[in-house]
Write an enzyme that holds these catalytic residues in place. Sequence first.
Site, PDB file in Angstrom:
ATOM      1  N   SER A 260      42.919 124.319  59.633  1.00 50.37           N
ATOM      2  CA  SER A 260      42.516 125.700  59.337  1.00 50.37           C
ATOM      3  C   SER A 260      41.594 125.710  58.131  1.00 50.37           C
ATOM      4  O   SER A 260      41.773 124.923  57.207  1.00 50.37           O
ATOM      5  CB  SER A 260      43.751 126.544  59.018  1.00 50.37           C
ATOM      6  OG  SER A 260      43.375 127.811  58.515  1.00 50.37           O
TER       7      SER A 260
ATOM      8  N   ARG B 298      39.750 129.298  57.336  1.00 45.71           N
ATOM      9  CA  ARG B 298      39.872 130.710  57.002  1.00 45.71           C
ATOM     10  C   ARG B 298      41.306 131.168  56.756  1.00 45.71           C
ATOM     11  O   ARG B 298      41.603 131.857  55.779  1.00 45.71           O
ATOM     12  CB  ARG B 298      39.251 131.588  58.113  1.00 45.71           C
ATOM     13  CG  ARG B 298      37.751 131.654  58.076  1.00 45.71           C
ATOM     14  CD  ARG B 298      37.196 131.705  59.474  1.00 45.71           C
ATOM     15  NE  ARG B 298      37.397 130.417  60.095  1.00 45.71           N
ATOM     16  CZ  ARG B 298      36.491 129.423  60.047  1.00 45.71           C
ATOM     17  NH1 ARG B 298      35.347 129.606  59.487  1.00 45.71           N
ATOM     18  NH2 ARG B 298      36.748 128.251  60.597  1.00 45.71           N
ATOM     19  N   THR B 299      42.197 130.811  57.667  1.00 46.48           N
ATOM     20  CA  THR B 299      43.565 131.312  57.562  1.00 46.48           C
ATOM     21  C   THR B 299      44.245 130.756  56.312  1.00 46.48           C
ATOM     22  O   THR B 299      44.873 131.486  55.545  1.00 46.48           O
ATOM     23  CB  THR B 299      44.351 130.948  58.834  1.00 46.48           C
ATOM     24  OG1 THR B 299      43.599 131.419  59.956  1.00 46.48           O
ATOM     25  CG2 THR B 299      45.730 131.579  58.846  1.00 46.48           C
TER      26      THR B 299
ATOM     27  N   CYS C 116      35.570 134.451  66.004  1.00 43.27           N
ATOM     28  CA  CYS C 116      36.644 134.230  65.019  1.00 43.27           C
ATOM     29  C   CYS C 116      36.392 132.998  64.161  1.00 43.27           C
ATOM     30  O   CYS C 116      36.950 132.899  63.069  1.00 43.27           O
ATOM     31  CB  CYS C 116      37.990 134.132  65.724  1.00 43.27           C
ATOM     32  SG  CYS C 116      38.034 132.854  66.993  1.00 43.27           S
TER      33      CYS C 116
ATOM     34  N   SER D  26      40.262 125.186  72.705  1.00 41.21           N
ATOM     35  CA  SER D  26      41.004 125.511  71.479  1.00 41.21           C
ATOM     36  C   SER D  26      41.682 124.275  70.919  1.00 41.21           C
ATOM     37  O   SER D  26      41.721 123.216  71.563  1.00 41.21           O
ATOM     38  CB  SER D  26      42.071 126.570  71.792  1.00 41.21           C
ATOM     39  OG  SER D  26      41.481 127.834  71.924  1.00 41.21           O
TER      40      SER D  26
ATOM     41  N   ASP E  43      34.664 132.815  71.379  1.00 43.35           N
ATOM     42  CA  ASP E  43      35.514 131.824  70.712  1.00 43.35           C
ATOM     43  C   ASP E  43      35.213 130.475  71.367  1.00 43.35           C
ATOM     44  O   ASP E  43      34.549 130.430  72.422  1.00 43.35           O
ATOM     45  CB  ASP E  43      36.991 132.229  70.902  1.00 43.35           C
ATOM     46  CG  ASP E  43      37.969 131.330  70.142  1.00 43.35           C
ATOM     47  OD1 ASP E  43      37.522 130.556  69.270  1.00 43.35           O
ATOM     48  OD2 ASP E  43      39.182 131.386  70.441  1.00 43.35           O
TER      49      ASP E  43
HETATM   50  N1  NVA Z   1      41.172 129.772  70.049  1.00 42.50           N
HETATM   51  C1  NVA Z   1      40.962 129.038  68.820  1.00 42.50           C
HETATM   52  C2  NVA Z   1      41.010 129.980  67.664  1.00 42.50           C
HETATM   53  C3  NVA Z   1      40.738 129.344  66.326  1.00 42.50           C
HETATM   54  C4  NVA Z   1      40.810 130.326  65.181  1.00 42.50           C
HETATM   55  C5  NVA Z   1      42.004 127.947  68.704  1.00 42.50           C
HETATM   56  O1  NVA Z   1      43.181 128.228  68.988  1.00 42.50           O
HETATM   57  O2  NVA Z   1      41.648 126.821  68.353  1.00 42.50           O
HETATM   58  N1   CP Z   2      39.620 132.212  62.330  1.00 40.36           N
HETATM   59  C1   CP Z   2      40.491 131.256  61.942  1.00 40.36           C
HETATM   60  O1   CP Z   2      41.693 131.345  62.123  1.00 40.36           O
HETATM   61  O2   CP Z   2      39.913 130.179  61.337  1.00 40.36           O
HETATM   62  P1   CP Z   2      40.686 128.877  60.841  1.00 40.36           P
HETATM   63  O3   CP Z   2      41.140 128.146  62.080  1.00 40.36           O
HETATM   64  O4   CP Z   2      39.658 128.085  60.079  1.00 40.36           O
HETATM   65  O5   CP Z   2      41.842 129.306  60.007  1.00 40.36           O
END
Ligand code: NVA
Ligand code: CP
Length: 276
Positions: free
Chosen positions: A57, A59-60, A267, A231, A227
């Site tokens: 991560s 941002r989060t 996102c 993922s 997105d």
């Molecule tokens: N759909 C993505 C969102 C990342 C913020 C994931 O789960 O990797």
């Molecule tokens: N948007 C988001 O959750 O980004 P990270 O995976 O970098 O936290």
Amino acid sequence: KAKAGLTDFLHIDDFDKATILRILDRAQEVKALLKSGDRSYLPFKGKTMAMIFAKPSMRTRVSFETGFFLLGGHAIYLGPDDIQMGKREETRDVARVLSRYNDIIMARVFGHQDILDLAKYSSVPVINGLTDFNHPCQIMADALTMIEHIGRLEGTKVVYVGDGNNIVHSWLLLAAVIPFHFVCACPKGFEPDEKTVEKAKRAGISKIEITNDPKEAVKGADVVYSDVWASMGQKEEAAYRRQVFQGFQVDEALMKLAGPDAFFMHCLPAERGVEL
Ligand code: NVA
Ligand code: CP
């Protein structure tokens, strides 16, 4: 479940419309206060928050850690090698022990059951920082962005183009609470979870459409959203998905169809040249 007068934040539709709008209003107020340089609002003074990250991560992690610090608290980052939930020890033990040391737990995990188990066994509130199923804080932040840039959320048209993933599930669950028009345009076989689509439709609040035609879908959109196609946890499918998702890239031609006033949102992290 209520925990000393506080609740978990696991899914947007666990809350009613008034509560969601109140959170968004409060976010605007606190954001303005912090932007003004005022550092006197310290509701988390003397509190600690454990942050479990089973996945990467930026941002989060940064928003939770800086946010909690700026509001007076101390946040503890626990990365994939630290906790190893379900591997080094059972989720219920993680929940119980972290609850004794901390006032809040936030977690980013793989299986959605892990966040449900954390919430079940912890005696402090648990915040969902993304699971394979949903990402409620992201969509709350997106709702705030729309209010800031468009001036409203209600009655807008949001068209998501790409994989029917965790982000889509949170959009659907927001649409179960706040009235807007949500369209998910995805390749056949990559539709969002059927039960979640049904839940959002059954709520009868918003117009919900799932389609395989992005060109038709984006017409009249206030927001075109995308997105990654693969993922976290699906990266080994990335090459295959790039083939299947042809035609679902958000490019200038697609944005033109959306119209001159449409915003593009993502996102992040993004793969430029792939989904956009
Ligand atoms: N759909 C993505 C969102 C990342 C913020 C994931 O789960 O990797
Ligand atoms: N948007 C988001 O959750 O980004 P990270 O995976 O970098 O936290």
